[in-house]
Every structure is written in C-alpha cells, then in structure tokens.
Write a protein that holds these residues in place. Structure first.
Motif, mmCIF file in Angstrom:
data_model
loop_
_atom_site.group_PDB
_atom_site.id
_atom_site.type_symbol
_atom_site.label_atom_id
_atom_site.label_comp_id
_atom_site.label_asym_id
_atom_site.label_seq_id
_atom_site.Cartn_x
_atom_site.Cartn_y
_atom_site.Cartn_z
ATOM 1 N N HIS A 51 0.823 -1.212 0.000
ATOM 2 C CA HIS A 51 0.000 0.000 0.000
ATOM 3 C C HIS A 51 0.861 1.268 0.000
ATOM 4 N N GLN A 92 1.345 1.667 -3.450
ATOM 5 C CA GLN A 92 0.087 2.086 -4.057
ATOM 6 C C GLN A 92 -0.041 3.605 -4.068
ATOM 7 N N SER A 150 -6.733 5.144 -3.325
ATOM 8 C CA SER A 150 -6.586 4.178 -2.242
ATOM 9 C C SER A 150 -7.934 3.896 -1.582
ATOM 10 N N GLU A 202 -10.049 0.367 -1.398
ATOM 11 C CA GLU A 202 -10.592 -0.235 -0.180
ATOM 12 C C GLU A 202 -12.069 -0.581 -0.357
ATOM 13 N N ASP A 220 -4.019 0.948 5.579
ATOM 14 C CA ASP A 220 -3.739 0.850 4.144
ATOM 15 C C ASP A 220 -3.779 2.231 3.488
ATOM 16 N N ALA A 238 -0.668 4.525 1.854
ATOM 17 C CA ALA A 238 -0.734 5.110 0.515
ATOM 18 C C ALA A 238 -0.492 6.613 0.568
#
Length: 211
Positions: A97, A100, A136, A140, A170, A174
């Motif tokens: 992540h 990401q 991000s 999710e 997460d 990011a």
C-alpha cells in the motif's frame, strides 16, 4: 514502455500465475497490471512515458505479482522481516500500500503536468497526493465489495491479518507513499518531462489534449 520492461513484467506475471496460493486473489491483485500493461504498450507512441515512470510502474507490477502469488499475508520475504524485527504481522501488505501511493503519484503528476494547466502550479503536488488517496479509498471499497460478494473466500485478498484498523492503515500507507514520492522525485521527474518535451515526444502543452 521500453520493450525490456514489458518483457520483465510479462515474465513476472507468468511466474506468479504458476500455481498461486489462491487463483482468485492472484486475479484480483494483478488485474491492474493485466489492464494497464496493454494500454501502456498501445499508447507508447502517442503518449510516451518518462523512464522514471516506466521503471516505477514495472516495479509496482512485480510487487503486485508477488502479492498475488503468495497473498500479501504470506509473502516469504515479509515473514523474514516480521521474524527478524519481531513484528506482529507480515509487513508486505503495508509495503504494497506504500507502493500504491508512491508509484501512482508519479503517474498522476505526469498526466496532470502534460495535459492540464497545472504544470508548474503550486496546486500540482497537493492535488497529486489527493488523487492517490482517493484511489486508495476506491481500492478499499473494491476490497469491501469483494468481501461482501466472496465472503470468507475473499479473506486471502483482504489480508487484514486480524487488524481491525487495516483499512485505515492501508490508506495511511498510501498517503505516506504519495507524499514521499512527490517530495523525493519531483525534481528528477521534471527534468525527464522537460527532456521528453524537448525531444518533441511530449509537445502537448498545458491544458491541451494529447492528439
């Protein structure tokens, strides 16, 4: 994208697709590569990317391929780091992540710099980070949808490892990745963008569409 990097990514996908831990997880993790790589190849003459972005995209593709093969909670190198540092969980998911945010930040920055009036604007950096954080959050929600549809079969894809705050972590990773990318790579990225424009490959000006 250079042919050598395309070959590297294709090889990585092929190896990762060989008896993965969970076939559905592999597909969900690598779908971005399976869709993005053909587009990068198809448009590499109309919209050539900087070498920096190409290398980062290839690296991110390999990270996704490894995570898809083992599942993020069971990547061996993550287990080694966990055991070596005495961590409570496999950290490969956090690293994924972080990437990401780190890699898409350069992609977003490149597209905005070349196709919008934001080139050279003080708003370019914060909008780039915001776009990565938005992506991000969208990812999710994609994981949430997979969990609702797949039930327990999506556990390997979610890779929460028992952390009730996994979704927030997460997105935070990011955010850190995107911020670091903008801070650390902007100058080098600008030099490559300038070189691309001087070669005539990126002759599109601010606010103009690429034809």
């Amino acid at each position: 994208m250079p042919t050598a990097l395309v070959a590297l990514v294709v090889a990585g996908l092929a190896v990762s697709a060989w008896t993965p831990h969970d076939r559905t997880t592999w597909l969900l993790e690598t779908v971005w590569v399976l869709l993005g790589l053909p587009l990068a190849v198809l448009f590499r003459r109309r919209f050539p990317l900087t070498n920096l972005l190409c290398c980062l995209l290839a690296a991110h593709a390999l990270v996704l391929a490894v995570g898809g093969h083992y599942t993020y909670a069971q990547v061996p190198v993550g287990d080694w780091v966990r055991d070596g540092l005495g961590l409570a969980r496999n950290p490969y998911d956090r690293f994924g992540h972080l990437m990401q945010g780190f890699v898409p930040a350069v992609l977003v920055r490149e597209v905005l710099s070349r196709t919008s009036p934001l080139r050279g604007s003080r708003w370019l950096a914060p909008l780039t980070v915001c776009a990565c954080l938005a992506f991000s959050a969208l990812f999710e929600m994609f994981e949430w949808a997979a969990a609702v549809i797949g039930g327990h079969s999506a556990d390997a894809f979610l890779a929460t490892q028992g952390d009730v705050w996994d979704t927030q972590w997460d997105m935070f990773c990011a955010l850190i990745g995107a911020t670091l990318s903008v801070v650390l790579l902007s100058r080098a990225h600008d030099r490559q963008l300038d070189a691309l424009r001087s070669e005539g490959s990126g002759s599109e000006g601010p606010g103009k569409d690429v034809r």
